[in-house]
Write an enzyme that holds these catalytic residues in place. Structure first.
Site, mmCIF file in Angstrom:
data_model
loop_
_atom_site.group_PDB
_atom_site.id
_atom_site.type_symbol
_atom_site.label_atom_id
_atom_site.label_comp_id
_atom_site.label_asym_id
_atom_site.label_seq_id
_atom_site.Cartn_x
_atom_site.Cartn_y
_atom_site.Cartn_z
ATOM 1 C CE LYS A 67 -3.541 -0.946 -0.683
ATOM 2 N NZ LYS A 67 -3.601 -1.931 -2.134
ATOM 3 C CB THR A 70 3.325 -1.709 -5.006
ATOM 4 O OG1 THR A 70 3.268 -1.563 -3.642
ATOM 5 C CG2 THR A 70 4.388 -2.688 -5.502
ATOM 6 C CB THR A 71 -0.585 -0.311 -8.325
ATOM 7 O OG1 THR A 71 -0.856 -1.265 -7.283
ATOM 8 C CG2 THR A 71 -1.381 -0.667 -9.594
ATOM 9 C CG HIS A 132 5.186 -6.520 -0.854
ATOM 10 N ND1 HIS A 132 5.195 -5.116 -1.264
ATOM 11 C CD2 HIS A 132 3.701 -6.802 -0.970
ATOM 12 C CE1 HIS A 132 4.049 -4.921 -1.834
ATOM 13 N NE2 HIS A 132 3.326 -5.914 -1.720
ATOM 14 C CB SER A 162 -3.623 2.798 1.879
ATOM 15 O OG SER A 162 -3.881 2.462 0.545
ATOM 16 N NE ARG A 286 -8.157 4.367 0.135
ATOM 17 C CZ ARG A 286 -8.228 5.703 0.773
ATOM 18 N NH1 ARG A 286 -9.614 6.219 1.312
ATOM 19 N NH2 ARG A 286 -7.403 6.269 1.228
ATOM 20 C CE LYS A 287 -11.055 10.015 -0.591
ATOM 21 N NZ LYS A 287 -11.072 10.936 0.679
HETATM 22 P P1 A3P Z 1 -5.120 4.849 -1.395
HETATM 23 O O1 A3P Z 1 -5.555 3.779 -0.726
HETATM 24 O O2 A3P Z 1 -4.691 5.879 -0.476
HETATM 25 O O3 A3P Z 1 -5.822 5.387 -2.283
HETATM 26 P P2 A3P Z 1 -0.235 -0.329 -3.758
HETATM 27 O O4 A3P Z 1 -0.253 -0.155 -5.100
HETATM 28 O O5 A3P Z 1 1.167 -0.293 -3.043
HETATM 29 O O6 A3P Z 1 -1.097 -1.333 -3.196
HETATM 30 O O7 A3P Z 1 -0.659 1.150 -2.935
HETATM 31 C C1 A3P Z 1 -1.924 1.587 -3.018
HETATM 32 C C2 A3P Z 1 -2.194 2.891 -3.193
HETATM 33 O O8 A3P Z 1 -1.582 3.709 -4.088
HETATM 34 C C3 A3P Z 1 -3.692 3.252 -2.942
HETATM 35 O O9 A3P Z 1 -3.871 4.406 -2.270
HETATM 36 C C4 A3P Z 1 -4.049 3.548 -4.516
HETATM 37 O O10 A3P Z 1 -5.045 4.470 -4.560
HETATM 38 C C5 A3P Z 1 -2.864 4.311 -4.829
HETATM 39 N N1 A3P Z 1 -2.693 4.183 -6.414
HETATM 40 C C6 A3P Z 1 -2.596 3.342 -7.012
HETATM 41 N N2 A3P Z 1 -2.401 3.632 -8.348
HETATM 42 C C7 A3P Z 1 -1.987 4.674 -8.391
HETATM 43 C C8 A3P Z 1 -1.533 5.711 -9.526
HETATM 44 N N3 A3P Z 1 -1.449 5.256 -10.786
HETATM 45 N N4 A3P Z 1 -1.250 6.808 -9.018
HETATM 46 C C9 A3P Z 1 -1.079 7.270 -7.657
HETATM 47 N N5 A3P Z 1 -1.579 6.574 -6.608
HETATM 48 C C10 A3P Z 1 -2.009 5.286 -7.100
#
Ligand code: A3P
Length: 320
Positions: A67, A70-71, A132, A162, A286-287
């Site tokens: 969270k 990563t994505t 991770h 998150s 999400r946000k």
């Molecule tokens: P929030 O839950 O605060 O919205 P991970 O990819 O490590 O699982 O992290 C997830 C967080 O990255 C989430 O935060 C998600 O909304 C945000 N996220 C996903 N894609 C993103 C992007 N393209 N740019 C910025 N933030 C992103």
């Protein structure tokens, strides 16, 4: 129940018996393996990864605690590294049809999950992977090779919120919702997947200071503020800097747009598909904001987590 211990190898079952365990967020227990907390299935996959993965000097490994962005980092890195093959403005860009987790596989959730030992030798260079696993638990062959690691971290307030919201979405129907207060206490004790979060950050941080050509340490907040600056930094770190020509043509901005939260969230594959285990991709978007924690954490929680971050990270140079 969510643990599926039956599916583990005997070796792993035996190991679990010797590990410290605590109540997990979504599983009955999480176990402390090599100093970090994780679920039984993950431990089994990590052991296999540690044993079998052979790094190459040209490999790139993206690392993070869950969270932390990563994505997003996967999307950006994939776009940068493959831009000669897949033009950023193309309507057929893989990032338009696939979730970043399908393009950049995790060692522990995909490649070495479910007792698999994949043959990765046929993949073309440069190979791009993600994990991770904390730095200290990466095998020596990775530490000694010239492969490059990009680490992304995020402020613990937003990372916690998150994770809490994500975990609540993933929990099975027969499990009660995770209470904010209780989950927060666990997080502050370090009890979170791949945590404690401070050890995770410090491991990669220290290596990035010692070997800046090997580990690039990034922060989600910085990248949100100026993504094009960090795209250039990543490209340079990876040995494929943007040419003047590319910069003039707007390739950097093109990647920023292609990988933006709004763009990715709206893609069909990210609204309806599944990429990691059985999780729906839509929960990954999400946000995507900095500071959303103000809507959830009480003043006393903020105080507690601030103090903890200061105690664990103060003086290290990691600041949020
Ligand atoms: P929030 O839950 O605060 O919205 P991970 O990819 O490590 O699982 O992290 C997830 C967080 O990255 C989430 O935060 C998600 O909304 C945000 N996220 C996903 N894609 C993103 C992007 N393209 N740019 C910025 N933030 C992103």
């Amino acid at each position: 129940h969510g643990e599926d211990l039956e599916k583990l190898t005997n070796e792993c079952k035996e190991l679990l018996l010797s590990l410290p365990k605590e109540k997990g967020w979504r599983t009955p227990y999480i176990y402390k393996y090599q100093g970090f907390w994780c679920q039984p299935q993950e431990i089994q996959a990590i052991i296999s990864f540690q044993k079998h993965f052979q790094p190459r000097d040209t490999d790139v490994i993206l690392a993070s605690i869950p969270k932390s962005g990563t994505t997003w980092l996967k999307a950006l890195s994939f776009a940068i590294m493959n831009r000669k093959q897949f033009a950023i403005s193309s309507n057929n860009h893989p990032l338009l049809a696939s979730n970043p987790h399908d393009l950049v596989p995790f060692f522990e959730y995909k490649l070495y999950a479910n007792k698999q030992v994949p043959d990765l030798s046929k993949l073309p260079d440069p190979r791009l992977f993600a994990t991770h696993v904390p730095f200290s638990s990466l095998q020596d062959s990775i530490k000694k090779s010239n492969c490059r690691i990009i680490y992304i971290c995020r402020n613990p307030f937003d990372t916690f919120i998150s994770s809490w919201i994500f975990s609540n979405k993933l929990r099975s129907e027969n499990v009660p919702p995770l209470a904010l207060e209780e989950t927060f206490k666990m997080y502050c004790k370090g009890l979170v997947g791949f945590g404690p979060f401070w050890d995770h950050m410090l491991g990669y941080w220290k290596e990035s200071l010692e070997k800046p050509d090997k580990v690039l340490f990034l922060k989600y907040e910085d990248m949100k503020e100026d993504v094009t600056f960090y795209l250039k930094k990543i490209a340079k770190f990876l040995g494929c800097p943007f040419s003047m020509e590319e910069e003039k043509e707007g390739v950097v901005e093109g990647i920023a747009r292609l990988c933006s939260f709004e763009k990715m969230k709206d893609l069909e594959v990210n609204k309806t598909g599944k990429s990691i285990k059985n999780f729906e991709n839509k929960h990954l978007f999400r946000k995507g904001e900095v500071g959303d924690w103000v809507n959830y954490l009480s003043p006393s929680m903020v105080k507690q987590l601030s103090q903890l971050a200061e105690e664990k990270l103060g003086g290290s140079g990691i600041e949020f």
